[in-house]
Design an enzyme around this catalytic site. Structure first.
Site, PDB file in Angstrom:
ATOM      1  N   HIS A   2       1.461  -1.326   0.169  1.00  0.00           N
ATOM      2  CA  HIS A   2       0.294   0.183   0.163  1.00  0.00           C
ATOM      3  C   HIS A   2       1.124   1.579  -0.351  1.00  0.00           C
ATOM      4  O   HIS A   2       2.068   0.887   1.097  1.00  0.00           O
ATOM      5  CB  HIS A   2      -1.020  -0.343   1.139  1.00  0.00           C
ATOM      6  CG  HIS A   2      -2.596  -0.856   1.026  1.00  0.00           C
ATOM      7  ND1 HIS A   2      -2.998  -0.704   1.482  1.00  0.00           N
ATOM      8  CD2 HIS A   2      -1.950  -2.393   0.427  1.00  0.00           C
ATOM      9  CE1 HIS A   2      -4.137  -1.906   1.560  1.00  0.00           C
ATOM     10  NE2 HIS A   2      -3.523  -2.479   0.068  1.00  0.00           N
ATOM     11  N   TYR A  53      -9.427   4.983   7.503  1.00  0.00           N
ATOM     12  CA  TYR A  53      -9.803   5.359   9.181  1.00  0.00           C
ATOM     13  C   TYR A  53     -10.533   6.769   9.449  1.00  0.00           C
ATOM     14  O   TYR A  53     -10.498   7.837   8.307  1.00  0.00           O
ATOM     15  CB  TYR A  53      -8.556   5.775   9.873  1.00  0.00           C
ATOM     16  CG  TYR A  53      -7.244   4.647   9.572  1.00  0.00           C
ATOM     17  CD1 TYR A  53      -6.598   4.507   8.325  1.00  0.00           C
ATOM     18  CD2 TYR A  53      -7.185   4.505  10.323  1.00  0.00           C
ATOM     19  CE1 TYR A  53      -5.699   3.940   8.510  1.00  0.00           C
ATOM     20  CE2 TYR A  53      -5.626   3.389  10.923  1.00  0.00           C
ATOM     21  CZ  TYR A  53      -5.490   3.053   9.893  1.00  0.00           C
ATOM     22  OH  TYR A  53      -3.566   2.140   9.456  1.00  0.00           O
ATOM     23  N   TYR A  85       3.644   6.417  10.045  1.00  0.00           N
ATOM     24  CA  TYR A  85       2.276   5.699   9.630  1.00  0.00           C
ATOM     25  C   TYR A  85       3.291   4.680   9.656  1.00  0.00           C
ATOM     26  O   TYR A  85       3.291   3.693   9.494  1.00  0.00           O
ATOM     27  CB  TYR A  85       1.059   6.200   8.942  1.00  0.00           C
ATOM     28  CG  TYR A  85       0.507   4.706   8.530  1.00  0.00           C
ATOM     29  CD1 TYR A  85      -0.638   4.834   9.403  1.00  0.00           C
ATOM     30  CD2 TYR A  85       0.796   4.454   7.543  1.00  0.00           C
ATOM     31  CE1 TYR A  85      -0.901   4.100   9.216  1.00  0.00           C
ATOM     32  CE2 TYR A  85      -0.574   3.186   7.280  1.00  0.00           C
ATOM     33  CZ  TYR A  85      -1.453   2.696   7.758  1.00  0.00           C
ATOM     34  OH  TYR A  85      -2.589   2.381   8.175  1.00  0.00           O
ATOM     35  N   PRO A  87      -4.642   0.021  18.930  1.00  0.00           N
ATOM     36  CA  PRO A  87      -4.313  -0.045  17.778  1.00  0.00           C
ATOM     37  C   PRO A  87      -4.297   1.071  16.798  1.00  0.00           C
ATOM     38  O   PRO A  87      -3.479   0.452  15.368  1.00  0.00           O
ATOM     39  CB  PRO A  87      -5.067  -1.351  17.355  1.00  0.00           C
ATOM     40  CG  PRO A  87      -6.559  -2.203  18.497  1.00  0.00           C
ATOM     41  CD  PRO A  87      -5.786  -0.920  19.302  1.00  0.00           C
ATOM     42  N   LYS A 121       0.837  -0.136  15.549  1.00  0.00           N
ATOM     43  CA  LYS A 121       2.307   0.312  15.254  1.00  0.00           C
ATOM     44  C   LYS A 121       2.762  -1.540  16.845  1.00  0.00           C
ATOM     45  O   LYS A 121       4.038  -1.448  17.085  1.00  0.00           O
ATOM     46  CB  LYS A 121       2.137   1.370  17.095  1.00  0.00           C
ATOM     47  CG  LYS A 121       2.202   2.593  16.247  1.00  0.00           C
ATOM     48  CD  LYS A 121       3.702   2.681  14.821  1.00  0.00           C
ATOM     49  CE  LYS A 121       3.729   3.739  14.135  1.00  0.00           C
ATOM     50  NZ  LYS A 121       3.872   2.556  12.986  1.00  0.00           N
TER      51      LYS A 121
END
Ligand code: FAD
Ligand code: DHB
Length: 391
Positions: free
Chosen positions: A72, A200, A384, A292, A296
């Site tokens: 991704h 998200y 990220y 979560p 990580k």
């Protein structure tokens, strides 16, 4: 039996350490309380940072990952009726990989067993001692028999509910804890992913995350009360709530299908300091937990092992024990930054039960600040995709 490093726990941390030590000719034994089928089917994390994939590649455990993982280059933030793409790769030059944690664990088990590294399944460690002495001891039960393993060092890779953290004298241990007033209901479904990238989503009803495991399997999460029973949610209710939270954002139509697994996870931030006591080193979830939202947990377990393996190799190959002294501080710098990122993503995207209309408006404004500014997007993307591994 005496071994150089006794490893407790066959999760990503323990199995990676066993492999890295083996590649340097250092002996270890992995003790795992659960059975092999159990650890290979435990559904957990799914997103690997580029640095984690690089380390799996260097250690010869990424062949299947390259065939099956979904690579991704961006994510979408979904809020206030809009979708905003963050182009992670354009902003950082790096990528993330979707590949289930249980697949990582399977690959690590195969690599270790093929190389002759002993992994004892259904071997429950009950006590560790000798941490301040000449050698360390692990007492464990295997095939109904009490056994003792002596070792130079113990790697406490036994997760949040293991025994190793509690072996550090309480007067030396400081736990930093935050418990969130919500949890995630997670599902696996035989449904093609709604979009090619992760979504998200912030909504007045609560957070939602759309992720995936393959072109035909979706993984979705919704914010629920922390003590929610997954059985209270029928399949129709789950899809309807996902539709409410995510649907109608610039014409998104969510893809649905048969739900094959569902469970609720509580959310917590936790850091144990110190991460070392004498001959014991804590790594991964035994030392820290993150909510979560930033993906990580598994990645931090992997970066701790990078630091620990360098310290053990320096000791055994060059008789240099200096990295033992800096192990905790080196890991904790990265852990605290990942803690901050995980807390930030969580607080930006979830509804607190007592949130006021002011809080909701401020949260949406914060999301606009990040989503509409290149600086804001870069800050999110750098964290990220994963901070560099340090030693
Ligand atoms: P673990 O994977 O927990 O491994 C520890 C091992 O030690 C276990 O196999 C356990 O059986 C064994 N053990 C414990 N006690 C003993 C003993 N006394 N003797 C022998 N063996 C013992 N992270 C993300 O990044 N994204 C996610 O979406 C995500 N979802 C999660 C969902 C759930 C339900 C959970 C629990 C965690 C999730 N995480 C997620 C976190 C991530 O899975 C963990 O951070 C990761 O598993 C840490 O790896 P580890 O090797 O440190 O610990
Ligand atoms: C997944 C889980 C996460 O918490 C996350 O932030 C991204 C992906 C997953 O399970 O795929």
């Amino acid at each position: 039996m005496h071994i150089q490093v006794g490893i407790i726990g066959a999760g990503p941390a323990g199995l990676l350490l066993a492999r890295m030590l083996h590649l340097q000719g250092i002996s270890s034994v992995v003790l795992e309380s659960r059975s092999r089928p159990y650890v290979e089917s435990r559904i957990r994390a799914g997103l690997l940072e580029q640095g984690s994939v690089d380390l799996l590649t260097e250690t010869g455990m990424a062949d299947r990952l390259y065939k099956e993982a979904m690579v991704h280059e961006g994510i979408e933030l979904v809020f206030d009726g809009q979708r905003h793409r963050i182009d992670i790769t354009a902003l950082t030059g790096r990528k993330v990989y979707i590949y289930g944690q249980q697949e990582v664990v399977k690959d690590m088990i195969v690599a270790n067993l093929a190389a002759g590294v002993p992994i004892l399944f259904e071997a429950q460690a009950s006590e560790i001692s000798g941490l301040e002495g000449e050698r360390a001891t692990i007492r464990y039960t295997h095939e109904g028999k009490e056994e003792v393993l002596t070792c130079d060092y113990i790697a406490g890779c036994d997760g949040f509910h293991g025994i190793c953290r509690d072996a550090i004298p309480p007067q030396l241990m400081r736990g930093h804890d935050r418990i969130y007033p919500f949890g995630w209901l997670g599902i696996l479904a035989d449904a093609p992913p709604t979009r090619d990238e992760l979504l998200y989503c912030r909504h007045d009803n609560g957070f939602a995350l759309f992720t995936m495991r393959s072109p035909t399997v979706s993984r979705c999460y919704i914010q629920v009360p922390p003590d929610e029973d997954a059985e209270n949610w029928s399949d129709d209710q789950i899809w309807s709530e996902l539709e409410t939270r995510l649907g109608k954002h610039e014409g998104l139509t969510i893809s649905t299908g048969k739900i094959t697994q569902k469970s609720v996870t509580a959310m917590r931030s936790y850091v144990a300091e110190p991460m070392r006591h004498g001959r014991l080193f804590l790594a991964g979830d035994s030392a820290h937990i993150v909510p979560p939202t930033g993906a990580k947990g598994m990645n931090l377990a992997i970066s701790d092992i990078y630091v620990l393996s360098k310290a053990l190799v320096a000791f055994y190959k060059k008789n240099d024990a200096s990295l033992f002294e800096t192990y905790g501080a080196t890991c904790l710098r990265r852990i605290w930054r990942a803690q901050h990122f995980s807390w930030w993503m969580t607080s930006m995207l979830h509804n607190l039960p007592d949130a006021s209309p002011f809080d909701a408006k401020r949260q949406v404004a914060e999301l606009y600040t990040i989503a509409t500014s290149k600086a804001g997007q870069t800050l999110l993307a750098e964290n990220y995709v994963g901070l560099p591994f340090e030693t």
